[in-house]
Structures are given as C-alpha cells and as structure tokens.
Design a protein around this motif. Structure first.
Motif, PDB file in Angstrom:
ATOM      1  N   THR A  89       0.855  -1.186   0.000  1.00  9.98           N
ATOM      2  CA  THR A  89       0.000   0.000   0.000  1.00  9.98           C
ATOM      3  C   THR A  89       0.889   1.233   0.000  1.00  9.98           C
ATOM      4  O   THR A  89       1.717   1.402   0.896  1.00  9.98           O
ATOM      5  N   GLY A  90       0.729   2.079  -1.006  1.00  8.45           N
ATOM      6  CA  GLY A  90       1.458   3.345  -1.059  1.00  8.45           C
ATOM      7  C   GLY A  90       0.701   4.418  -0.297  1.00  8.45           C
ATOM      8  O   GLY A  90      -0.511   4.312  -0.085  1.00  8.45           O
ATOM      9  N   PHE A  91       1.397   5.465   0.131  1.00 13.84           N
ATOM     10  CA  PHE A  91       0.737   6.553   0.844  1.00 13.84           C
ATOM     11  C   PHE A  91       1.434   7.873   0.580  1.00 13.84           C
ATOM     12  O   PHE A  91       2.611   7.924   0.239  1.00 13.84           O
ATOM     13  N   ASN A  92       0.658   8.934   0.730  1.00 11.97           N
ATOM     14  CA  ASN A  92       1.122  10.306   0.587  1.00 11.97           C
ATOM     15  C   ASN A  92       0.093  11.172   1.308  1.00 11.97           C
ATOM     16  O   ASN A  92      -0.986  11.407   0.783  1.00 11.97           O
ATOM     17  N   PHE A  93       0.400  11.612   2.533  1.00  9.48           N
ATOM     18  CA  PHE A  93      -0.556  12.370   3.326  1.00  9.48           C
ATOM     19  C   PHE A  93       0.191  13.351   4.220  1.00  9.48           C
ATOM     20  O   PHE A  93       1.419  13.360   4.264  1.00  9.48           O
ATOM     21  N   THR A  94      -0.566  14.160   4.951  1.00  7.64           N
ATOM     22  CA  THR A  94       0.004  15.174   5.836  1.00  7.64           C
ATOM     23  C   THR A  94      -0.485  14.954   7.261  1.00  7.64           C
ATOM     24  O   THR A  94      -1.677  14.772   7.489  1.00  7.64           O
ATOM     25  N   LEU A  95       0.451  14.953   8.205  1.00  2.00           N
ATOM     26  CA  LEU A  95       0.128  14.931   9.634  1.00  2.00           C
ATOM     27  C   LEU A  95       0.137  16.369  10.134  1.00  2.00           C
ATOM     28  O   LEU A  95       1.093  17.105   9.891  1.00  2.00           O
ATOM     29  N   GLU A  96      -0.905  16.760  10.844  1.00  2.00           N
ATOM     30  CA  GLU A  96      -0.960  18.107  11.393  1.00  2.00           C
ATOM     31  C   GLU A  96      -0.063  18.214  12.626  1.00  2.00           C
ATOM     32  O   GLU A  96       0.037  17.280  13.411  1.00  2.00           O
ATOM     33  N   ALA A  97       0.594  19.344  12.757  1.00  2.00           N
ATOM     34  CA  ALA A  97       1.397  19.681  13.945  1.00  2.00           C
ATOM     35  C   ALA A  97       1.163  21.168  14.175  1.00  2.00           C
ATOM     36  O   ALA A  97       2.060  21.986  14.015  1.00  2.00           O
ATOM     37  N   ASP A  98      -0.073  21.515  14.499  1.00  2.00           N
ATOM     38  CA  ASP A  98      -0.541  22.893  14.480  1.00  2.00           C
ATOM     39  C   ASP A  98      -0.169  23.679  15.743  1.00  2.00           C
ATOM     40  O   ASP A  98      -1.009  23.999  16.572  1.00  2.00           O
ATOM     41  N   PHE A  99       1.127  23.925  15.867  1.00  2.23           N
ATOM     42  CA  PHE A  99       1.638  24.785  16.924  1.00  2.23           C
ATOM     43  C   PHE A  99       2.913  25.423  16.404  1.00  2.23           C
ATOM     44  O   PHE A  99       3.521  24.906  15.462  1.00  2.23           O
ATOM     45  N   PRO A 100       3.331  26.565  16.956  1.00  2.00           N
ATOM     46  CA  PRO A 100       4.495  27.279  16.427  1.00  2.00           C
ATOM     47  C   PRO A 100       5.728  26.385  16.291  1.00  2.00           C
ATOM     48  O   PRO A 100       6.083  25.657  17.218  1.00  2.00           O
ATOM     49  N   GLY A 101       6.321  26.405  15.130  1.00  2.00           N
ATOM     50  CA  GLY A 101       7.524  25.619  14.868  1.00  2.00           C
ATOM     51  C   GLY A 101       7.247  24.220  14.372  1.00  2.00           C
ATOM     52  O   GLY A 101       8.115  23.576  13.818  1.00  2.00           O
ATOM     53  N   GLY A 102       6.049  23.710  14.568  1.00  5.37           N
ATOM     54  CA  GLY A 102       5.709  22.382  14.079  1.00  5.37           C
ATOM     55  C   GLY A 102       6.331  21.268  14.910  1.00  5.37           C
ATOM     56  O   GLY A 102       6.773  21.476  16.033  1.00  5.37           O
ATOM     57  N   ALA A 103       6.364  20.078  14.347  1.00  5.18           N
ATOM     58  CA  ALA A 103       6.862  18.889  15.060  1.00  5.18           C
ATOM     59  C   ALA A 103       8.384  18.882  15.141  1.00  5.18           C
ATOM     60  O   ALA A 103       9.067  19.256  14.198  1.00  5.18           O
ATOM     61  N   ALA A 104       8.904  18.426  16.274  1.00  8.64           N
ATOM     62  CA  ALA A 104      10.348  18.260  16.457  1.00  8.64           C
ATOM     63  C   ALA A 104      10.808  16.923  15.881  1.00  8.64           C
ATOM     64  O   ALA A 104      11.968  16.763  15.514  1.00  8.64           O
ATOM     65  N   SER A 105       9.888  15.962  15.819  1.00  4.85           N
ATOM     66  CA  SER A 105      10.207  14.648  15.262  1.00  4.85           C
ATOM     67  C   SER A 105       8.921  13.968  14.820  1.00  4.85           C
ATOM     68  O   SER A 105       7.817  14.405  15.156  1.00  4.85           O
ATOM     69  N   ALA A 106       9.070  12.889  14.073  1.00  6.52           N
ATOM     70  CA  ALA A 106       7.950  12.058  13.665  1.00  6.52           C
ATOM     71  C   ALA A 106       8.405  10.609  13.774  1.00  6.52           C
ATOM     72  O   ALA A 106       9.593  10.311  13.622  1.00  6.52           O
ATOM     73  N   SER A 107       7.453   9.722  14.065  1.00 10.38           N
ATOM     74  CA  SER A 107       7.824   8.315  14.204  1.00 10.38           C
ATOM     75  C   SER A 107       6.927   7.440  13.349  1.00 10.38           C
ATOM     76  O   SER A 107       5.798   7.800  13.015  1.00 10.38           O
ATOM     77  N   VAL A 108       7.475   6.287  12.992  1.00 10.09           N
ATOM     78  CA  VAL A 108       6.720   5.253  12.299  1.00 10.09           C
ATOM     79  C   VAL A 108       6.922   3.958  13.076  1.00 10.09           C
ATOM     80  O   VAL A 108       8.041   3.616  13.451  1.00 10.09           O
ATOM     81  N   THR A 109       5.820   3.269  13.366  1.00  8.87           N
ATOM     82  CA  THR A 109       5.851   1.995  14.064  1.00  8.87           C
ATOM     83  C   THR A 109       5.193   0.956  13.164  1.00  8.87           C
ATOM     84  O   THR A 109       4.138   1.223  12.572  1.00  8.87           O
ATOM     85  N   LEU A 110       5.805  -0.210  13.070  1.00  8.26           N
ATOM     86  CA  LEU A 110       5.283  -1.282  12.233  1.00  8.26           C
ATOM     87  C   LEU A 110       4.764  -2.402  13.125  1.00  8.26           C
ATOM     88  O   LEU A 110       5.468  -2.844  14.040  1.00  8.26           O
ATOM     89  N   VAL A 111       3.513  -2.832  12.879  1.00  9.35           N
ATOM     90  CA  VAL A 111       2.906  -3.898  13.674  1.00  9.35           C
ATOM     91  C   VAL A 111       2.240  -4.921  12.763  1.00  9.35           C
ATOM     92  O   VAL A 111       1.836  -4.602  11.648  1.00  9.35           O
TER      93      VAL A 111
END
Length: 130
Positions: A89-111
């Motif tokens: 499955t391919g993907f292309n989307f946006t995660l919101e981080a709606d605060f000044p400066g945005g996200a410091a990091s992002a994670s992916v977990t596989l289950v």
C-alpha cells in the motif's frame, strides 16, 4: 482614492506571501527504511512549519495484515496505513502539527495485526527534524 487602493494591494500581497511561507518545507525530506520478514515500510518525512508530509509504502510479506502507524512529537496527530496478504500500500498524506515551529520529530511503528485483533510490534523509527 488611488493611494488607498494601492495600499490595499500591498497589504493583500503581503498576506499572500505570509500564507505561502507557512507551507514551505524547512528542510529536505528525511527517509526511513524498515525491512522485515513479515512486513516492511519505506518512505520519508518532510517537516513544515505546522505539519509533516509523509510519503512511502507499507508491505505485507505474509497472508495477514501489516500496519504502519505514524505520529508527530510533540502533538497527538497520528495516521495508519495497512497492507494485507502479500500486497503493498502506497501513501502520501500530511500529519498536522498545528503549533508554532511544528513537530520536532515524527515516528513510524510497524505492527502485525493478528486475527483476534491484537498486534505484535515489529519495530519503530523516530526521525528528528533536521
């Protein structure tokens, strides 16, 4: 009257410039790779001022389902993408981080999603904003 209209044009142009700047990436995309026997995920995060762009794919190498879970930090935004029965499955989307400066990091977990609804953790990666 002419002066008032020309000032309005400058104000509108400035507002358009500010709105455009908030969607500009702050750095080049950062890739992750999580190959595995039961499933895999590959892709990249692109950090913006108030969001994180996510592109890639999740693969199932079994007759069952593999799920990738994506989350920002700080923040509580998360998304999942699932591949089942030896498919990708391919993907292309946006995660919101709606605060000044945005996200410091992002994670992916596989289950792996078991038939009874429980999950088995297969791995995770955290990618820091460059």
């Amino acid at each position: 009257m002419r002066k008032m209209l020309s000032g309005t044009g400058v104000l509108a142009g400035t507002a358009a410039l500010i709105l455009t700047a908030t969607g500009t990436a702050t750095a080049a995309p950062v890739s992750w790779s999580m190959p595995g026997g039961q499933g895999s995920t590959y892709g990249s995060f692109e950090f913006y001022n108030r969001s994180v762009g996510v592109t890639g794919r999740v693969e199932s190498h079994i007759s069952g389902c593999i799920q990738a879970v994506f989350q920002t930090n700080p923040g509580s935004a998360f998304e999942t993408r699932t591949a089942c029965n030896n498919h990708t499955t391919g993907f292309n989307f946006t995660l919101e981080a709606d605060f000044p400066g945005g996200a410091a990091s992002a994670s992916v977990t596989l289950v792996r999603i078991n038939d009874n609804g429980t999950v088995n953790w297969l791995g995770s990666r955290t990618v820091n904003r460059p």
